[in-house]
Each structure stands twice: as structure tokens, then as C-alpha cells.
Scaffold this motif. Structure first.
Motif, PDB file in Angstrom:
ATOM      1  N   ILE A   1       0.427  -1.338   0.257  1.00 25.33           N
ATOM      2  CA  ILE A   1       0.390  -0.090  -0.318  1.00 25.33           C
ATOM      3  C   ILE A   1       0.387   1.736   0.223  1.00 25.33           C
ATOM      4  O   ILE A   1       1.237   2.111  -1.133  1.00 25.33           O
ATOM      5  CB  ILE A   1      -1.406   0.065   1.199  1.00 25.33           C
ATOM      6  N   ARG A   2       1.558   1.564   0.954  1.00 25.13           N
ATOM      7  CA  ARG A   2       2.872   3.025   1.270  1.00 25.13           C
ATOM      8  C   ARG A   2       3.332   2.604  -0.498  1.00 25.13           C
ATOM      9  O   ARG A   2       3.318   3.642  -1.168  1.00 25.13           O
ATOM     10  CB  ARG A   2       3.777   2.177   2.056  1.00 25.13           C
ATOM     11  N   ASP A   3       3.957   1.391  -1.270  1.00 23.59           N
ATOM     12  CA  ASP A   3       4.331   1.511  -2.498  1.00 23.59           C
ATOM     13  C   ASP A   3       3.749   2.212  -3.174  1.00 23.59           C
ATOM     14  O   ASP A   3       3.926   3.275  -4.199  1.00 23.59           O
ATOM     15  CB  ASP A   3       5.236   0.428  -2.940  1.00 23.59           C
ATOM     16  N   TYR A   4       2.531   1.816  -3.507  1.00 23.47           N
ATOM     17  CA  TYR A   4       1.118   2.211  -4.622  1.00 23.47           C
ATOM     18  C   TYR A   4       1.431   3.619  -4.067  1.00 23.47           C
ATOM     19  O   TYR A   4       0.858   4.805  -5.194  1.00 23.47           O
ATOM     20  CB  TYR A   4       0.007   1.493  -3.889  1.00 23.47           C
ATOM     21  N   LEU A   5       0.592   4.368  -2.738  1.00 22.64           N
ATOM     22  CA  LEU A   5       0.707   5.567  -2.399  1.00 22.64           C
ATOM     23  C   LEU A   5       1.543   6.510  -2.984  1.00 22.64           C
ATOM     24  O   LEU A   5       1.679   7.511  -3.258  1.00 22.64           O
ATOM     25  CB  LEU A   5       0.311   5.341  -1.420  1.00 22.64           C
ATOM     26  N   LYS A   6       2.857   5.615  -3.197  1.00 18.12           N
ATOM     27  CA  LYS A   6       4.245   6.874  -3.558  1.00 18.12           C
ATOM     28  C   LYS A   6       3.776   7.450  -4.475  1.00 18.12           C
ATOM     29  O   LYS A   6       4.761   7.137  -5.774  1.00 18.12           O
ATOM     30  CB  LYS A   6       5.343   6.311  -3.550  1.00 18.12           C
TER      31      LYS A   6
END
Length: 188
Positions: free
Chosen positions: A183-188
Motif C-alpha cells: 500500500i505504501r509503495d502504491y501511494l508513493k
């Protein structure tokens, strides 16, 4: 000319890593069958422990093919689009078959399985959205470790070994953490 390209693509897809992933897909329901259909007349006279041994053996074989299909695909430069679909599908089917079988055998917490499967469905959906947006959501190291720990936990649970439940909860933690990373990587 299109026919020639189609034939080349079929030949490229018919490689050892994809065959191993397809084999793993076939092993998943076979393993599940040994776990949940023990009253089948075919098995009359079998000692109850045999079901664990056969399911465990099938699971180990399938898990080993998971390692080798990825290793061979990278080492021999045989990564294909079909393989990028088959490999995670085979992983998910094997894990799902293991967890369904373990639930049926009453060897696992339904809540732990709910958390793991919810994360898997959510991340699969996130990957579909990312691809539709032209983004790549690559596997993280935590995701790879999560898969290994889940598989070890399933093996321990199938064999009804000590500390299997604790290992499962560790897998739940890693599963949720790796989901956070996606999720963190997607939101970056």
C-alpha cells in the motif's frame, strides 16, 4: 506473419518454469482432497496419519516447485507474461487449498485465515488497479518472506507439529506488514 509470432509465443510460454507453475496448480486440489475427503471409500483401511503424510508430501513437492520455477525463470531468462500470471496464481491456490483444508480439519484459527486471505484479496485488487494506471507494484522482500513463512506454517499445521499455531500467527504478522508495504509503495 501473425501466425509465426503466435507459434513463437506459444513456444516461449511452454517452458520449464511455466510447466512447474501449472503442475503446482494441479497439486493444490489434490492436496486439499487428502485433507478434507478422508471418509471417501477409496481410503478405507488407511491409518488417519497417512492423510497428513500424503498432504504434507504433496505440499512439500509443490513448495519446492515454487522455488525452482522462479529460480529457473530468472537464471535461464525464461520469464514470460504467462509465467507472471501462473506463478502467483499457483502460490495463491496452494496456500488457499492448505488453509481451507486446515480449517476443515479444525487445526487453524479461522480469524488468522480471514486476516491472511483478506490481505491477499486486497493486494491482488490493488495490483489490478496499479496495472490499469500503468504502475508496477513489484514484490517486496517482506512479501517473499511472508510467502515462505506461510508455506512453512502450513506444512507444520498439516503435520500437526509443535509450534505450528505460533508460526501461523507470525505468518499473519508478516502478511499484514507486507500488505502495508504494498500500500505504501502504491501511494508513493
Amino acid at each position: 506473419m501473425p501466425e509465426k509470432n503466435t507459434i513463437k509465443q506459444k513456444e516461449k510460454n511452454l517452458n520449464l518454469p511455466n510447466i512447474l507453475a501449472a503442475f503446482r496448480i494441479l497439486l493444490a486440489p489434490l492436496m486439499l482432497w487428502f485433507m478434507v475427503d478422508q471418509s471417501n471409500p477409496i481410503f478405507d483401511g488407511w491409518h488417519p496419519s497417512w492423510f497428513d503424510y500424503f498432504a504434507g508430501l504433496i505440499f512439500v513437492i509443490a513448495s519446492v516447485t515454487d522455488f525452482f520455477d522462479g529460480y529457473i525463470a530468472r537464471s535461464w531468462n525464461q520469464m514470460t507474461k504467462l509465467g507472471s500470471i501462473l506463478d502467483p496464481l499457483a502460490d495463491k491456490m496452494l496456500v488457499l487449498a492448505g488453509f481451507i483444508g486446515l480449517l476443515a480439519m479444525d487445526r487453524v484459527s479461522a480469524f488468522a485465515i480471514f486476516l491472511i486471505l483478506s490481505r491477499e484479496f486486497f493486494i491482488t485488487g490493488l495490483r489490478v488497479v496499479a496495472v490499469s494506471e500503468g504502475k508496477s507494484v513489484a514484490s517486496t522482500m517482506a512479501g517473499k518472506i511472508k510467502t515462505v513463512v506461510q508455506m512453512i506454517a502450513i506444512g507444520f499445521l498439516i503435520m500437526n507439529w509443535p509450534y505450528a499455531s505460533e508460526l501461523l500467527w507470525f505468518a499473519v504478522f508478516l502478511t499484514l506488514y507486507s500488505g502495508y508495504e504494498y500500500i505504501r509503495d502504491y501511494l508513493k
